[in-house]
Design a protein around this motif. Structure first.
Motif, PDB file in Angstrom:
ATOM      1  N   MET A 167       0.855  -1.188   0.000  1.00  0.00           N
ATOM      2  CA  MET A 167       0.000   0.000   0.000  1.00  0.00           C
ATOM      3  C   MET A 167       0.888   1.235   0.000  1.00  0.00           C
ATOM      4  N   VAL A 168       0.639   2.128  -0.934  1.00  0.00           N
ATOM      5  CA  VAL A 168       1.383   3.381  -1.017  1.00  0.00           C
ATOM      6  C   VAL A 168       0.436   4.518  -0.637  1.00  0.00           C
ATOM      7  N   ILE A 169       0.749   5.211   0.435  1.00  0.00           N
ATOM      8  CA  ILE A 169      -0.067   6.349   0.866  1.00  0.00           C
ATOM      9  C   ILE A 169       0.664   7.630   0.496  1.00  0.00           C
ATOM     10  N   LEU A 170       0.058   8.421  -0.365  1.00  0.00           N
ATOM     11  CA  LEU A 170       0.669   9.668  -0.827  1.00  0.00           C
ATOM     12  C   LEU A 170       0.302  10.788   0.139  1.00  0.00           C
ATOM     13  N   ALA A 171       1.311  11.331   0.813  1.00  0.00           N
ATOM     14  CA  ALA A 171       1.066  12.341   1.854  1.00  0.00           C
ATOM     15  C   ALA A 171       2.137  13.425   1.834  1.00  0.00           C
ATOM     16  N   ALA A 172       2.587  13.800   0.631  1.00  0.00           N
ATOM     17  CA  ALA A 172       3.736  14.705   0.513  1.00  0.00           C
ATOM     18  C   ALA A 172       3.360  16.162   0.311  1.00  0.00           C
ATOM     19  N   GLY A 173       2.080  16.450   0.071  1.00  0.00           N
ATOM     20  CA  GLY A 173       1.680  17.815  -0.262  1.00  0.00           C
ATOM     21  C   GLY A 173       1.793  18.796   0.895  1.00  0.00           C
ATOM     22  N   GLU A 174       1.798  20.080   0.539  1.00  0.00           N
ATOM     23  CA  GLU A 174       1.971  21.110   1.570  1.00  0.00           C
ATOM     24  C   GLU A 174       0.664  21.732   2.038  1.00  0.00           C
ATOM     25  N   SER A 175      -0.462  21.253   1.563  1.00  0.00           N
ATOM     26  CA  SER A 175      -1.772  21.716   2.061  1.00  0.00           C
ATOM     27  C   SER A 175      -1.941  23.226   1.913  1.00  0.00           C
ATOM     28  N   SER A 176      -1.677  23.724   0.715  1.00  0.00           N
ATOM     29  CA  SER A 176      -1.677  25.179   0.505  1.00  0.00           C
ATOM     30  C   SER A 176      -3.044  25.824   0.693  1.00  0.00           C
ATOM     31  N   ARG A 177      -4.110  25.032   0.614  1.00  0.00           N
ATOM     32  CA  ARG A 177      -5.467  25.597   0.754  1.00  0.00           C
ATOM     33  C   ARG A 177      -6.073  25.320   2.121  1.00  0.00           C
ATOM     34  N   MET A 178      -5.221  24.992   3.089  1.00  0.00           N
ATOM     35  CA  MET A 178      -5.734  24.633   4.405  1.00  0.00           C
ATOM     36  C   MET A 178      -5.479  25.717   5.449  1.00  0.00           C
ATOM     37  N   GLY A 179      -5.269  26.943   5.030  1.00  0.00           N
ATOM     38  CA  GLY A 179      -5.126  28.046   5.976  1.00  0.00           C
ATOM     39  C   GLY A 179      -3.950  27.916   6.913  1.00  0.00           C
ATOM     40  N   GLY A 180      -2.866  27.338   6.419  1.00  0.00           N
ATOM     41  CA  GLY A 180      -1.668  27.210   7.242  1.00  0.00           C
ATOM     42  C   GLY A 180      -1.604  25.951   8.072  1.00  0.00           C
ATOM     43  N   GLU A 181      -2.671  25.172   8.086  1.00  0.00           N
ATOM     44  CA  GLU A 181      -2.679  23.914   8.839  1.00  0.00           C
ATOM     45  C   GLU A 181      -1.965  22.813   8.044  1.00  0.00           C
ATOM     46  N   VAL A 182      -1.336  21.910   8.750  1.00  0.00           N
ATOM     47  CA  VAL A 182      -0.757  20.728   8.109  1.00  0.00           C
ATOM     48  C   VAL A 182      -1.876  19.704   7.979  1.00  0.00           C
ATOM     49  N   LYS A 183      -2.378  19.545   6.767  1.00  0.00           N
ATOM     50  CA  LYS A 183      -3.578  18.728   6.559  1.00  0.00           C
ATOM     51  C   LYS A 183      -3.420  17.308   7.089  1.00  0.00           C
ATOM     52  N   GLN A 184      -2.275  16.708   6.846  1.00  0.00           N
ATOM     53  CA  GLN A 184      -2.072  15.315   7.253  1.00  0.00           C
ATOM     54  C   GLN A 184      -2.248  15.120   8.754  1.00  0.00           C
ATOM     55  N   LEU A 185      -2.041  16.202   9.542  1.00  0.00           N
ATOM     56  CA  LEU A 185      -2.079  16.089  11.001  1.00  0.00           C
ATOM     57  C   LEU A 185      -3.353  16.637  11.624  1.00  0.00           C
ATOM     58  N   LEU A 186      -4.312  17.001  10.798  1.00  0.00           N
ATOM     59  CA  LEU A 186      -5.598  17.461  11.345  1.00  0.00           C
ATOM     60  C   LEU A 186      -6.277  16.316  12.097  1.00  0.00           C
ATOM     61  N   PRO A 187      -6.942  16.614  13.204  1.00  0.00           N
ATOM     62  CA  PRO A 187      -7.583  15.560  13.987  1.00  0.00           C
ATOM     63  C   PRO A 187      -8.639  14.789  13.197  1.00  0.00           C
ATOM     64  N   TRP A 188      -8.669  13.484  13.405  1.00  0.00           N
ATOM     65  CA  TRP A 188      -9.729  12.646  12.842  1.00  0.00           C
ATOM     66  C   TRP A 188      -9.962  11.487  13.791  1.00  0.00           C
ATOM     67  N   LYS A 189     -11.166  11.435  14.358  1.00  0.00           N
ATOM     68  CA  LYS A 189     -11.499  10.435  15.371  1.00  0.00           C
ATOM     69  C   LYS A 189     -10.451  10.484  16.485  1.00  0.00           C
ATOM     70  N   LYS A 190      -9.772   9.376  16.769  1.00  0.00           N
ATOM     71  CA  LYS A 190      -8.809   9.380  17.870  1.00  0.00           C
ATOM     72  C   LYS A 190      -7.384   9.577  17.390  1.00  0.00           C
ATOM     73  N   THR A 191      -7.236   9.938  16.108  1.00  0.00           N
ATOM     74  CA  THR A 191      -5.896  10.108  15.553  1.00  0.00           C
ATOM     75  C   THR A 191      -5.895  11.323  14.628  1.00  0.00           C
ATOM     76  N   THR A 192      -5.190  11.237  13.513  1.00  0.00           N
ATOM     77  CA  THR A 192      -5.130  12.317  12.529  1.00  0.00           C
ATOM     78  C   THR A 192      -5.622  11.779  11.189  1.00  0.00           C
ATOM     79  N   LEU A 193      -5.730  12.667  10.197  1.00  0.00           N
ATOM     80  CA  LEU A 193      -6.138  12.203   8.869  1.00  0.00           C
ATOM     81  C   LEU A 193      -5.181  11.125   8.358  1.00  0.00           C
ATOM     82  N   LEU A 194      -3.880  11.385   8.486  1.00  0.00           N
ATOM     83  CA  LEU A 194      -2.903  10.404   8.023  1.00  0.00           C
ATOM     84  C   LEU A 194      -2.920   9.154   8.911  1.00  0.00           C
ATOM     85  N   GLY A 195      -3.004   9.352  10.212  1.00  0.00           N
ATOM     86  CA  GLY A 195      -3.062   8.217  11.127  1.00  0.00           C
ATOM     87  C   GLY A 195      -4.245   7.314  10.827  1.00  0.00           C
TER      88      GLY A 195
END
Length: 198
Positions: free
Chosen positions: A8-36
């Motif tokens: 499984m290849v998970i692509l998570a290299a982007g800089e989240s330019s449209r996320m208002g300065g937030e690191v999208k991969q690390l935004l909260p999701w359930k008990k972890t983050t989007l990437l988690g």
């Protein structure tokens, strides 16, 4: 077909330019983050290995996923687009002489996708004579998708922001689809907030 080995290849290299300065991969999701979340769903599915491709905010993101049994690679050309990250992952697999029959390509920003859908793609790939099994979202085809190793040569040549969708569209006779209306990409904060609240 015997049980294939799938990476499984998970692509998570982007800089989240449209996320208002937030690191999208690390935004909260359930008990972890989007990437988690996608990592956990992947680990619960029938893949043999997970490779995370990082770029922007590499050290920050890497440290948050150090507890997962995954391989993390850094794409130095991440600014050039998603295609370079997918190509880098496949190159890493082939150069390390890792024997995989196929790859399951996924994104870090589709939190409604779960292990059930990953496994559905895998099972359909195994049970059919097609070498690509892709997700169908509102009549559009895209990732997550399983691509057989016969396409590794084409995947390695990807460049810019063109990802697996290019290869899928060029090989429609070899494509099987699995419908999923939850394959929503989080491209901005409004989408994230809307999905998170629901």
């Amino acid at each position: 077909m015997n049980q294939p080995k799938i990476a499984m290849v998970i692509l998570a290299a982007g800089e989240s330019s449209r996320m208002g300065g937030e690191v999208k991969q690390l935004l909260p999701w359930k008990k972890t983050t989007l990437l988690g979340h996608v990592i956990e769903q992947g680990l619960a599915s029938n893949v043999d290995k997970i490779i995370i491709v990082l770029g922007a905010n590499y050290h920050l993101i890497r440290d948050t996923i150090s507890n997962y049994d995954v391989s993390v690679v850094y794409n130095p050309d991440w600014k050039k687009g998603m295609g370079t990250s997918l190509a880098f992952a496949i190159r890493t697999i082939t150069e390390n002489q890792q024997e995989f029959d196929a790859v399951l390509v996924s994104l870090a920003d589709q939190p409604l996708i779960d292990k059930k859908h990953f496994n559905s793609l895998i099972y359909n790939y195994i049970d059919s004579d097609k070498n690509i099994c892709t997700t169908k979202i509102n009549n559009n085809l895209g990732v997550p998708a399983v691509l057989d190793k016969c396409y590794f040569g084409q995947l390695i040549k990807l460049a810019g922001d063109t990802g697996a969708r290019k290869i899928i569209s060029q090989n429609m006779k070899d494509v099987l689809t699995v419908e999923n209306d939850k394959s929503i990409d989080i491209d901005d904060m409004n989408t994230y907030i809307s999905l998170y609240k629901n």
